[in-house]
Write an enzyme that holds these catalytic residues in place. Sequence first.
Site, PDB file in Angstrom:
ATOM      1  N   PHE A  89      36.897  68.430 -52.849  1.00  0.00           N
ATOM      2  CA  PHE A  89      38.268  68.211 -52.356  1.00  0.00           C
ATOM      3  C   PHE A  89      38.845  66.874 -52.793  1.00  0.00           C
ATOM      4  CE2 PHE A  89      36.093  65.679 -49.134  1.00  0.00           C
ATOM      5  CZ  PHE A  89      36.997  64.641 -48.928  1.00  0.00           C
ATOM      6  N   LYS A 109      36.686  77.242 -59.525  1.00  0.00           N
ATOM      7  CA  LYS A 109      36.725  77.452 -58.073  1.00  0.00           C
ATOM      8  C   LYS A 109      36.961  76.069 -57.461  1.00  0.00           C
ATOM      9  CE  LYS A 109      34.987  77.122 -54.563  1.00  0.00           C
ATOM     10  NZ  LYS A 109      35.548  76.261 -53.498  1.00  0.00           N
ATOM     11  N   SER A 132      28.841  67.461 -52.850  1.00  0.00           N
ATOM     12  CA  SER A 132      27.849  66.686 -52.112  1.00  0.00           C
ATOM     13  C   SER A 132      26.435  67.010 -52.609  1.00  0.00           C
ATOM     14  CB  SER A 132      27.970  67.000 -50.622  1.00  0.00           C
ATOM     15  OG  SER A 132      27.836  68.396 -50.426  1.00  0.00           O
ATOM     16  N   CYS A 166      33.926  59.325 -54.994  1.00  0.00           N
ATOM     17  CA  CYS A 166      32.495  59.285 -55.309  1.00  0.00           C
ATOM     18  C   CYS A 166      32.109  57.944 -55.887  1.00  0.00           C
ATOM     19  CB  CYS A 166      32.160  60.389 -56.291  1.00  0.00           C
ATOM     20  SG  CYS A 166      33.173  60.286 -57.773  1.00  0.00           S
TER      21      CYS A 166
HETATM   22  P1  NAD Z   1      31.162  69.877 -50.929  1.00  0.00           P
HETATM   23  O1  NAD Z   1      29.791  69.782 -51.487  1.00  0.00           O
HETATM   24  O2  NAD Z   1      31.330  70.224 -49.503  1.00  0.00           O
HETATM   25  O3  NAD Z   1      32.009  70.998 -51.737  1.00  0.00           O
HETATM   26  C1  NAD Z   1      32.072  71.009 -53.144  1.00  0.00           C
HETATM   27  C2  NAD Z   1      32.385  72.424 -53.613  1.00  0.00           C
HETATM   28  O4  NAD Z   1      31.319  73.293 -53.216  1.00  0.00           O
HETATM   29  C3  NAD Z   1      33.657  73.010 -53.025  1.00  0.00           C
HETATM   30  O5  NAD Z   1      34.309  73.760 -54.005  1.00  0.00           O
HETATM   31  C4  NAD Z   1      33.153  73.893 -51.889  1.00  0.00           C
HETATM   32  O6  NAD Z   1      33.985  74.993 -51.635  1.00  0.00           O
HETATM   33  C5  NAD Z   1      31.815  74.354 -52.401  1.00  0.00           C
HETATM   34  N1  NAD Z   1      30.834  74.566 -51.328  1.00  0.00           N
HETATM   35  C6  NAD Z   1      30.836  74.020 -50.097  1.00  0.00           C
HETATM   36  N2  NAD Z   1      29.754  74.441 -49.399  1.00  0.00           N
HETATM   37  C7  NAD Z   1      29.065  75.263 -50.218  1.00  0.00           C
HETATM   38  C8  NAD Z   1      27.847  76.003 -50.071  1.00  0.00           C
HETATM   39  N3  NAD Z   1      27.139  75.973 -48.948  1.00  0.00           N
HETATM   40  N4  NAD Z   1      27.431  76.740 -51.122  1.00  0.00           N
HETATM   41  C9  NAD Z   1      28.120  76.773 -52.261  1.00  0.00           C
HETATM   42  N5  NAD Z   1      29.284  76.081 -52.454  1.00  0.00           N
HETATM   43  C10 NAD Z   1      29.742  75.338 -51.444  1.00  0.00           C
HETATM   44  O7  NAD Z   1      31.905  68.515 -51.300  1.00  0.00           O
HETATM   45  P2  NAD Z   1      33.345  68.017 -50.824  1.00  0.00           P
HETATM   46  O8  NAD Z   1      33.271  67.654 -49.385  1.00  0.00           O
HETATM   47  O9  NAD Z   1      34.393  68.939 -51.279  1.00  0.00           O
HETATM   48  O10 NAD Z   1      33.481  66.688 -51.718  1.00  0.00           O
HETATM   49  C11 NAD Z   1      32.934  65.461 -51.367  1.00  0.00           C
HETATM   50  C12 NAD Z   1      31.571  65.266 -51.976  1.00  0.00           C
HETATM   51  O11 NAD Z   1      31.657  65.341 -53.402  1.00  0.00           O
HETATM   52  C13 NAD Z   1      30.979  63.893 -51.692  1.00  0.00           C
HETATM   53  O12 NAD Z   1      29.608  64.031 -51.423  1.00  0.00           O
HETATM   54  C14 NAD Z   1      31.212  63.125 -52.985  1.00  0.00           C
HETATM   55  O13 NAD Z   1      30.327  62.050 -53.215  1.00  0.00           O
HETATM   56  C15 NAD Z   1      31.008  64.207 -53.980  1.00  0.00           C
HETATM   57  N6  NAD Z   1      31.639  63.864 -55.247  1.00  0.00           N
HETATM   58  C16 NAD Z   1      30.812  63.478 -56.264  1.00  0.00           C
HETATM   59  C17 NAD Z   1      31.358  63.117 -57.477  1.00  0.00           C
HETATM   60  C18 NAD Z   1      30.477  62.700 -58.607  1.00  0.00           C
HETATM   61  O14 NAD Z   1      30.984  62.516 -59.694  1.00  0.00           O
HETATM   62  N7  NAD Z   1      29.179  62.543 -58.429  1.00  0.00           N
HETATM   63  C19 NAD Z   1      32.747  63.146 -57.670  1.00  0.00           C
HETATM   64  C20 NAD Z   1      33.559  63.561 -56.605  1.00  0.00           C
HETATM   65  C21 NAD Z   1      32.981  63.921 -55.398  1.00  0.00           C
END
Ligand code: NAD
Length: 504
Positions: A151, A175, A228, A283
């Site tokens: 997000f 997605k 995450s 991030c």
């Molecule tokens: P998230 O892991 O909750 O969701 C990421 C994606 O996975 C979304 O599209 C979501 O719909 C999907 N998702 C959620 N739960 C899932 C599941 N159980 N199984 C499969 N798919 C699932 O992350 P978020 O809250 O949207 O974003 C924040 C996180 O992203 C933070 O941990 C941040 O550090 C990380 N992030 C990392 C980077 C990087 O470059 N390393 C960059 C941006 C964000």
Amino acid sequence: MSTHVTHWIGGKPHPGGAAERRGDIHNPATGEVTGTVALAGPAEVDTAVAAARAAFPAWRDASLAQRAAVLFRFRELVHRHSGELAAIISAEHGKVVSDAAGEVARGLEVVEFACGIPHLLKGAFSENVSTRVDAYSIPQPLGVVAAVTPFNFPAMVPMWMFPVAIACGNTVVLKPSEKDPSAAVRLAELWAEAGLPDGVFNVVHGDREAVEALLVHPDVKAVSFVGSTPIARHVYATAAAHGKRVQALGGAKNHMLVLADADLDTAADAAVSAAYGSAGERCMAVSAVVAVEAVADDLLERITERVRRLRVGPGDDERSEMGPLVTREHRDRVAAYLEAGVREGATLAIDGRVHPVLGGGGAGFWLGPSLLDRVTPEMSCYTDEIFGPVLSMLRVPDLDAGLRLINANPYGNGTAVFTADGAAARRFQNEVEVGMVGINVPIPVPMAYYSFGGWKDSLFGDSHMHGVEGVRFYTRTKAVTARWRPGAGEAAGSRVDLGFPSGG
Ligand code: NAD
């Protein structure tokens, strides 16, 4: 006005099935539900993958000049519509519009990088590896690739992936996060306007169910994920088990080490900007400032002074420097770390719960900038990724102890050192076990022509995103060995030989 955000499949909006689930979209500044989003199941995912698969053969064979021309037109359109995209992002994510414009600009850099695809896709050629035999390599696209994004950067993170994937000749199913899905659809419309053939870029909205369907789909050849760490680990394991190439970027705990000789005003500016920009939902946000004890109190005072002046308010108010958090649940979870920190022995030096909000805040998801001092490595505010405007301050005796602390942390996304000592900075750069390093630079997000990615629990897979690593991820190499004999009449020299071929 309430809107419904639908999938984008085969070059047009796709209504979704009759029984399709829906999710709510909020305006985080007011707490109101502003729309709904379709949540795909396996059937919609299948439709999107089929559209991408059908578009692949023609797009793979489109000339490099044709592909580059579409990318150039897309670059112009995103540039022209960047203000509109920033407003869309701000309304659903909550970040201030200027910050949202910044993420569009950083995404555009990757599109600009991908415009050079004819140069990037050059293979290698060796003449006369044997007599009149040449050898060469051809980087070819993989097929349908999936992109699953978080997000916090609804435009930039997808743009780390799809411009390079498409430039390489792949077709894409994106997605995006269900929390702020509209930017992805606007980008799809701009691709269509740029002349990208139908089906090359598709968007399916959804949650876990849509992701699971992509991870096991036999026609999806590769998965790029950012989110995450627990989900990144799961995506990596599941997609790899289903034979796909995977790059899965995870969470972060980014440390900023401030040495005794650092310019403390510069360090305080950097800590405040990097900790509280986008309400800490980056991030590459600095979430742990590690100060050498001799300057810790002085640094804390300078940070506190700056935080007091920060203007927190709605993303579309030009005066705001920091907006709300993305959801009510996330705000509550982040705020709980303030109490947990105090319970576990930290000092709440700055309490964001009492920070004023422009316009009063209403029922929005607000939490002002906060700082926990005297944090130690076993406290939950340090071990967990908080992903909000809560900065932890840890104190260490010197550079050695700072390096030990950072290297012991399981995350390895970004880090920074602030110092006036070149030798200390060089040692830090050399020894720190983190993928992206800033030296007197707080958020060292690499330019598009370098690659983005962390180490350790911040990345599962081998390739970082965009730059040459992105091109390598979205292509596979074919090695060709070719012999052309002289014309008929001179064709002597061919004979049966059961020996193993070698040069000569
Ligand atoms: P998230 O892991 O909750 O969701 C990421 C994606 O996975 C979304 O599209 C979501 O719909 C999907 N998702 C959620 N739960 C899932 C599941 N159980 N199984 C499969 N798919 C699932 O992350 P978020 O809250 O949207 O974003 C924040 C996180 O992203 C933070 O941990 C941040 O550090 C990380 N992030 C990392 C980077 C990087 O470059 N390393 C960059 C941006 C964000």
